[in-house]
Design a protein around this motif. Structure first.
Motif, PDB file in Angstrom:
ATOM      1  N   UNK A 119       0.813  -1.498   0.194  1.00 46.55           N
ATOM      2  CA  UNK A 119      -0.157  -0.153   0.077  1.00 46.55           C
ATOM      3  C   UNK A 119       0.323   1.010  -0.233  1.00 46.55           C
ATOM      4  N   UNK A 120       1.903   0.847   0.739  1.00 40.64           N
ATOM      5  CA  UNK A 120       2.695   2.182   0.303  1.00 40.64           C
ATOM      6  C   UNK A 120       3.329   2.704  -0.596  1.00 40.64           C
ATOM      7  N   UNK A 121       3.518   1.946  -1.275  1.00 36.05           N
ATOM      8  CA  UNK A 121       4.102   1.524  -2.675  1.00 36.05           C
ATOM      9  C   UNK A 121       3.149   2.186  -3.561  1.00 36.05           C
ATOM     10  N   UNK A 122       2.176   2.029  -3.600  1.00 35.70           N
ATOM     11  CA  UNK A 122       1.667   1.610  -4.671  1.00 35.70           C
ATOM     12  C   UNK A 122      -0.046   2.983  -4.647  1.00 35.70           C
ATOM     13  N   UNK A 130       4.154   8.710   6.917  1.00 35.19           N
ATOM     14  CA  UNK A 130       2.412   7.661   6.264  1.00 35.19           C
ATOM     15  C   UNK A 130       3.560   6.902   5.383  1.00 35.19           C
ATOM     16  N   UNK A 131       4.258   7.034   4.404  1.00 37.14           N
ATOM     17  CA  UNK A 131       4.309   5.845   4.058  1.00 37.14           C
ATOM     18  C   UNK A 131       5.537   4.686   4.859  1.00 37.14           C
ATOM     19  N   UNK A 132       6.464   5.338   5.899  1.00 35.54           N
ATOM     20  CA  UNK A 132       7.575   5.052   6.554  1.00 35.54           C
ATOM     21  C   UNK A 132       6.597   4.314   7.427  1.00 35.54           C
ATOM     22  N   UNK A 133       5.240   4.541   8.124  1.00 39.18           N
ATOM     23  CA  UNK A 133       4.952   3.954   8.885  1.00 39.18           C
ATOM     24  C   UNK A 133       4.314   3.122   8.862  1.00 39.18           C
ATOM     25  N   UNK A 137       4.607  -1.165   9.351  1.00 42.28           N
ATOM     26  CA  UNK A 137       3.469  -2.302  10.123  1.00 42.28           C
ATOM     27  C   UNK A 137       3.956  -3.814  10.075  1.00 42.28           C
ATOM     28  N   UNK A 138       3.890  -4.861  10.491  1.00 43.81           N
ATOM     29  CA  UNK A 138       3.914  -6.048   9.945  1.00 43.81           C
ATOM     30  C   UNK A 138       2.886  -5.800   8.741  1.00 43.81           C
TER      31      UNK A 138
END
Length: 744
Positions: A119-122, A130-133, A137-138
C-alpha cells in the motif's frame, strides 16, 4: 507331408481349431488385462462406480467440518482473495472454538496484495511519514503466520504441469519412511513436473503441508486420490494424508510395501490402505450439506460451536465462480474440498475401499478357470443349457464381487473374467455357426434334388436325423396315379424320349402342387407319386393341406391337357388326355429313415399308408378322381365339398371304413346343385344300408334327373349293380352295409 495331414486331422477331430483359437484368445485378453488396456480399465471402474451409486458409504459420525467460502460469504466480504488478516482472524476464531486441526484447500502462493508495504508503494498522495509508518507495520502474511502458530494448521500446495521456480530446500517437507519389500513391482506414483508452494513465512510455521490437487481419471470422474505422490521430484503427501499425520503427532509417514508395490500409508494409530501406486479408492458418501459452515459466520463469531469443537476443519470453497467442482461416482458436481473431507471421514471411521494386491491374481485365476471350463465343455452343451450355465457363472462372479464390496469394502473386479469368458463363448458360437453352415451346405447339395425343400431344411438344421430309425405320428398320406397310362405310353413306343419328357411334364406340376401345400414327396413309382403331410415338419392342418394339394393337382392336369390338346391338333397326332386318381387317408404311421446303413430313404409305413393306396385304386370305380378316408374327409368337411361314397371293408383289415369323395372347394359345397345331389346320395345310402332296395333305386333315378353333368354316373351304376345282385342274393342277416373290396 502325409504324416502332418494325419496329425492335423487327429487334432481337428479330438480338440478342434476353435478351442485352440480360444486358448490364444484367453492368453491375449490376459495380456490386455495385465497392461490395463483402457477399455478394460474403463469397464472395471464403471462397475465400481455402480457399486457406490447403489450403496454409497453411510456416515456414522461426522469428524470433519468444511468452512465454506460460499456465495453468501463472497457477497458479504467481497471478492476472493480476502486480506490475509481476515484469514488470520478465521484461524484464531476456529482455534478458540476448539478445532482439532485446520487444513487449507487453498494456496497462498503470492504475498498479500493488501500488505502495508504494498500500500505504501502503490497509494498516491501519501506523505513520506505515512509511507514510513506503513512500511514499519507487520505484513498481512506475517499476521497470518502468527495465527498459524496458535493452531495445528496444514497448508495446501498444488502440483503444476511445468516448473515455475526452483524449490527452496530450506523450507520444510514431510518425511517418508518405508517398511517392507521394495524389490517388487515399482509403484507408478502420480507425478507433477512442478510444485507451487505457499509464501515462505507461512510454510515455515505451518504444522504440515500437503498437495491439495485432485486429478480426475480419463473420463473426468474422481475415483482415486493419490495419498503419496511426487511434485518437482519431491515425494509429497496429499492434503488429507498430511492432516492425518499432524493430528497423530508423528513426524513422518510410514509407507508399507509388499511385492506388488505400496500396500498402505500409516501414522500413529491409523493405517490407510492404498493401491500399489499409493492411491486411495475413495469410498464416497452422498453429498452432505450438514458439514458445511459459511466462512462469514466464522468471522462474525456466529458459527455453531458443535460443528467446530473437536472437528477437523477444512477451509475451501463451494462457490461455482471459484471453479473447484468435481465429478464423482455419486455426484456430478462435488466441491474438491468435500472430496478431501470424504477421504478423511472414510479413513477415520475405517470405512475406506481397498483393491488388495492379490485382487489381480484372483481375477486372473477366475478368468483362466472359467475360460478353460468353457473351452472344454461348451461345445458339448445345448444352447439352453449353455445359456443357463453362463447365467449361473455370471451371477456367481457378480455376486462374489458385490459381496466383497458390501461386506469387506474390497474392490474385486468380476468384469474381466466375465469379458474373457464371454469372448471365448462367442468365439465358440461363431465357430459352431461356421461349421454348421458348412454342414448344411453339404446336406443341401447332397439331398436337395431328391427330397422336399422342407425336409432338406429340417435335415440341414438337424443333421442328427440322418440315421436309421423312425417315430410315430398322425399323418395324411397321398397316392396319385395316371389312369390309362399304358395306352399313353404305347403311343410313344417309337419315341421313348418323348415319353420321358411327358412324364417330367406332368410330374413336375403335380410335385409343385404337393410341395406348395407343405407336403413331402416320398417317392416316384413310374407315373405314380407317394407323398405325405405332417412330417418331418409339424403341420396342424395336414388334412386340409393334402386336400388342397389334390385339387390343385387336378387343376394343373386340366391346364396341361388343354395345352396338349392344342399341340396335338397343331401337330396332327393323336391326343390322349391324362387323368389322375388320388387317394388320401389320415392315420398313425411310422415315419423316419428306412433302409440300410449304406442307403436309406425318409419314408412312411403303416396301415394308413396301405389304405391310401387302396383308395387311389378305387377312384376309377367310383368315378371321382379324389377319394379320401373318413379321418381326412371329416377334418376337412368345413372347407371342401365332401360326398360320402361307401362303407367298405378293405382286404387285410378287420374294421370297415367310410370313404368320401373330395368333389371341390367351398364354392362347389355351397352350390344348390351339389347340396341337392348330396342329399339324394345320403337318401340313397340310407335306403341301401337298410335293405330298402326299391327306395335306393328310386333315389338313384331322381339323382340322375338332377345330375345333368353325369358326375355321379359311375357311382349310380356301381350301386345299381350291387342292388340287383342283392335282390337275387340277399346279404346275411348281420350285414352292416359294408362292401368288401375283392382286390388290393
Amino acid at each position: 507331408m502325409k504324416r502332418l495331414k494325419i496329425i492335423r486331422r487327429w487334432f481337428s477331430r479330438k480338440f478342434g481349431y476353435a478351442r485352440l483359437i480360444c486358448l490364444v484368445l484367453l492368453v491375449g485378453i490376459a495380456a490386455l488385462r495385465l497392461a490395463d488396456f483402457a477399455p478394460i480399465e474403463e469397464l472395471r471402474v464403471r462397475t465400481f462406480d455402480f457399486y457406490q451409486r447403489f450403496e454409497p458409504r453411510v456416515k456414522t459420525t461426522r469428524p470433519v467440518t468444511i468452512i465454506d467460502i460460499d456465495e453468501p460469504s463472497l457477497k458479504k466480504l467481497g471478492q476472493w482473495p480476502w486480506p490475509r488478516t481476515s484469514i488470520a482472524d478465521m484461524v484464531i476464531n476456529l482455534a478458540n472454538l476448539g478445532a482439532v486441526a485446520i487444513a487449507f484447500d487453498i494456496v497462498f502462493s503470492e504475498p498479500d496484495r493488501l500488505n502495508p508495504d504494498v500500500a505504501a508503494k502503490s497509494m498516491r498522495y501519501l506523505d513520506e511519514l505515512t509511507r514510513t509508518r506503513l512500511r514499519e507495520l507487520p505484513s498481512n502474511d506475517q499476521i497470518l503466520a502468527d495465527s498459524l502458530r496458535r493452531a495445528r494448521v496444514v497448508l495446501g500446495e498444488t502440483g503444476l504441469a511445468s516448473v515455475v521456480s526452483e524449490l527452496d530446500m530450506d523450507l520444510p517437507f514431510t518425511g517418508f519412511a518405508t517398511l517392507g519389500d521394495k524389490a517388487g513391482a515399482e509403484p507408478r506414483f502420480y507425478e507433477f513436473p512442478g510444485l507451487l508452494r505457499n509464501v515462505p513465512p507461512l510454510e515455515k510455521v505451518a504444522a504440515g503441508r500437503g498437495l491439495l490437487t485432485i486429478v480426475p481419471e480419463r473420463d473426468g470422474i474422481v475415483r482415486r486420490v493419490p495419498m503419496m505422490l511426487r511434485a518437482q521430484g519431491q515425494m509429497m503427501p496429499s492434503l488429507s494424508m498430511e492432516l492425518l499425520r499432524v493430528i497423530s503427532g508423528t513426524s513422518t509417514i510410514l509407507a508399507k510395501y509388499d511385492e506388488a508395490g505400496v500396500k498402505s500409508l500409516a501414522v500413529r494409530g491409523l493405517d490407510v490402505p492404498t493401491d500399489r501406486n499409493g492411491q486411495l479408492w475413495v469410498h464416497f458418501a452422498r453429498q452432505d450439506p450438514s458439514i458445511y459452515v459459511s466462512a462469514a459466520s466464522v468471522l462474525d463469531n456466529t458459527a455453531p460451536l458443535d460443528k467446530i469443537r473437536g472437528k477437523l476443519v477444512l477451509i475451501g470453497t463451494s462457490a461455482v465462480a471459484l471453479n473447484d467442482l468435481k465429478t464423482t461416482p455419486v455426484s456430478a458436481a462435488m466441491p474438491g474440498v468435500e472430496i478431501h473431507a470424504q477421504v478423511l471421514e472414510a479413513a477415520l471411521t475405517h470405512a475406506v475401499l481397498a483393491q488388495p494386491s492379490y485382487a489381480i491374481a484372483v481375477e486372473f485365476l477366475g478368468a483362466m478357470v472359467l475360460g478353460i471350463l468353457v473351452i472344454i465343455f461348451a461345445p458339448s452343451f445345448g444352447p439352453i443349457t449353455l445359456v443357463g450355465v453362463g447365467a449361473v457363472f455370471a451371477t456367481l462372479l457378480f455376486g462374489s464381487s458385490w459381496y466383497f464390496y458390501q461386506a469387506h469394502r474390497l474392490l474385486i473386479d468380476f468384469t474381466y473374467p466375465l469379458l474373457s469368458t464371454t469372448a471365448i463363448y462367442l468365439t465358440l458360437i461363431f465357430a459352431s455357426f461356421v461349421r454348421e453352415q458348412r454342414q448344411r451346405r453339404q446336406i443341401r447339395s447332397a439331398f436337395g434334388q431328391y427330397i422336399s425343400p422342407a425336409l432338406v431344411e429340417q435335415l440341414a438344421h438337424s443333421p442328427e436325423k440322418l440315421k436309421l430309425g423312425g417315430e410315430e405320428r398322425e399323418m395324411t398320406i397321398m397316392f396319385s396315379d395316371v389312369r390309362g397310362f399304358t395306352s399313353i405310353s404305347e403311343s410313344y413306343k417309337h419315341d421313348p424320349q418323348g415319353l420321358t419328357a411327358l412324364m417330367n411334364r406332368f410330374l413336375t406340376p403335380l410335385t409343385d402342387a404337393i410341395l406348395a401345400c407343405k407336403g413331402t414327396i416320398d417317392k416316384y413309382m413310374g407315373d405314380a407319386i407317394m407323398a405325405f403331410w405332417n412330417a418331418p415338419l409339424d403341420d396342424n392342418d395336414h388334412q386340409v393341406n393334402a386336400c388342397n394339394a389334390a385339387l390343385d393337382m387336378l387343376e394343373k392336369i386340366d391346364a396341361l391337357n388343354k395345352d396338349r390338346e392344342i399341340e396335338a391338333q397343331n401337330g396332327g397326332h393323336v391326343y390322349i388326355p391324362i387323368n389322375v386318381g388320388v387317394g388320401l387317408n389320415t392315420g398313425v404311421c411310422v415315419v423316419g429313415n428306412m433302409g440300410s446303413n449304406l442307403r436309406f430313404d425318409y419314408s412312411v409305413l403303416g396301415d394308413s399308408v396301405n389304405l391310401a393306396s387302396r383308395l387311389e385304386g378305387q377312384s376309377k370305380e367310383y368315378g371321382f378322381p379324389i377319394i379320401a378316408g373318413s379321418k381326412t374327409a371329416l377334418a376337412a368337411k368345413d372347407k371342401f365339398a365332401i360326398l360320402e361314397l361307401d362303407f367298405i371293408m378293405v382286404k387285410g383289415k378287420k374294421e370297415p371304413e367310410v370313404i368320401y369323395a373330395i368333389a371341390g372347394r367351398l364354392d362347389v359345397a355351397n352350390s344348390a346343385k351339389f347340396q341337392t345331389l348330396r342329399n339324394l346320395t345320403i337318401e340313397m345310402l340310407a335306403c341301401y344300408r337298410s335293405r330298402d332296395w326299391e327306395g335306393a333305386l328310386a333315389s338313384i333315378e331322381r339323382g340322375r334327373r338332377k345330375d345333368e353333368a353325369g358326375a355321379l354316373n359311375y357311382l349310380y351304376k356301381l350301386y345299381e349293380a350291387r342292388i340287383h345282385d342283392y335282390q337275387q342274393n340277399p346279404p346275411p342277416e348281420d350285414w352292416n352295409g359294408a362292401f368288401a373290396l375283392l382286390t388290393k
